[in-house]
Scaffold this motif. Structure first.
Motif, PDB file in Angstrom:
ATOM      1  N   ARG A   1     -20.688 -58.624 -30.694  1.00 25.13           N
ATOM      2  CA  ARG A   1     -20.588 -59.968 -31.264  1.00 25.13           C
ATOM      3  C   ARG A   1     -20.501 -60.996 -30.146  1.00 25.13           C
ATOM      4  N   MET A   2     -20.906 -62.230 -30.467  1.00 26.44           N
ATOM      5  CA  MET A   2     -20.859 -63.311 -29.480  1.00 26.44           C
ATOM      6  C   MET A   2     -20.307 -64.567 -30.136  1.00 26.44           C
ATOM      7  N   ALA A   3     -19.768 -65.439 -29.278  1.00 26.61           N
ATOM      8  CA  ALA A   3     -19.287 -66.756 -29.721  1.00 26.61           C
ATOM      9  C   ALA A   3     -19.439 -67.703 -28.540  1.00 26.61           C
ATOM     10  N   PHE A   4     -20.481 -68.519 -28.556  1.00 26.95           N
ATOM     11  CA  PHE A   4     -20.747 -69.465 -27.474  1.00 26.95           C
ATOM     12  C   PHE A   4     -20.555 -70.893 -27.971  1.00 26.95           C
ATOM     13  N   HIS A   5     -20.094 -71.739 -27.077  1.00 24.08           N
ATOM     14  CA  HIS A   5     -19.891 -73.169 -27.355  1.00 24.08           C
ATOM     15  C   HIS A   5     -20.575 -73.922 -26.225  1.00 24.08           C
ATOM     16  N   LEU A   6     -21.604 -74.714 -26.532  1.00 21.43           N
ATOM     17  CA  LEU A   6     -22.373 -75.438 -25.526  1.00 21.43           C
ATOM     18  C   LEU A   6     -22.114 -76.935 -25.650  1.00 21.43           C
ATOM     19  N   GLN A   7     -21.636 -77.536 -24.565  1.00 23.58           N
ATOM     20  CA  GLN A   7     -21.332 -78.967 -24.542  1.00 23.58           C
ATOM     21  C   GLN A   7     -22.082 -79.602 -23.379  1.00 23.58           C
ATOM     22  N   GLY A   8     -22.946 -80.550 -23.668  1.00 18.06           N
ATOM     23  CA  GLY A   8     -23.719 -81.216 -22.630  1.00 18.06           C
ATOM     24  C   GLY A   8     -22.966 -82.397 -22.023  1.00 18.06           C
TER      25      GLY A   8
ATOM     26  N   ILE B   1     -24.929 -59.823 -32.101  1.00 20.45           N
ATOM     27  CA  ILE B   1     -25.953 -60.028 -31.073  1.00 20.45           C
ATOM     28  C   ILE B   1     -27.351 -59.945 -31.676  1.00 20.45           C
ATOM     29  N   ARG B   2     -27.549 -59.081 -32.645  1.00 22.11           N
ATOM     30  CA  ARG B   2     -28.887 -58.910 -33.237  1.00 22.11           C
ATOM     31  C   ARG B   2     -29.285 -60.059 -34.164  1.00 22.11           C
ATOM     32  N   SER B   3     -28.324 -60.772 -34.719  1.00 25.44           N
ATOM     33  CA  SER B   3     -28.659 -61.888 -35.615  1.00 25.44           C
ATOM     34  C   SER B   3     -27.641 -63.020 -35.458  1.00 25.44           C
ATOM     35  N   PRO B   4     -27.684 -63.711 -34.310  1.00 29.00           N
ATOM     36  CA  PRO B   4     -26.730 -64.798 -34.088  1.00 29.00           C
ATOM     37  C   PRO B   4     -27.020 -65.990 -35.001  1.00 29.00           C
TER      38      PRO B   4
END
Length: 96
Positions: free
Chosen positions: A7-14, A34-37
């Motif tokens: 599993r993944m949990a990403f937070h992207l802030q520009g 991971i296979r279906s984020p």
């Protein structure tokens, strides 16, 4: 990212490097297996930014409502060459 549970949990802030007259704070999220984020956005900061804009617009001047959306663009450039050199020194396979 958890490879054990896949599993993944990403937070992207520009961060702007140039001045922007209108910028809405809306971080991007990527969560799930991971296979279906599942991509998404965090609307909380944008809602708060809109609330901050409403107060001066109603109390002072309608043009003051624009101030919370102005970004001076003070983010620093990343030292890409330094980061790549550090990665190579740590044994990370880095392409050209």
């Amino acid at each position: 990212m958890n490879l054990g549970s896949e599993r993944m949990a990403f937070h992207l802030q520009g961060h702007a490097k140039e001045s922007r007259l209108v910028r809405v704070l809306l971080p991007i999220t990527i969560e799930g297996p991971i296979r279906s984020p599942k991509p998404g956005v965090e609307a909380g900061q944008a809602i708060a930014q809109g609330g901050v804009a409403a107060a001066p617009g109603a109390l002072v001047n309608p043009l003051a409502a624009v101030l919370p959306f102005v970004d001076p663009g003070l983010a620093d450039d990343a030292n890409c060459a330094g980061l790549i050199g550090q990665a190579r020194a740590e044994g990370v396979p880095v392409g050209r």
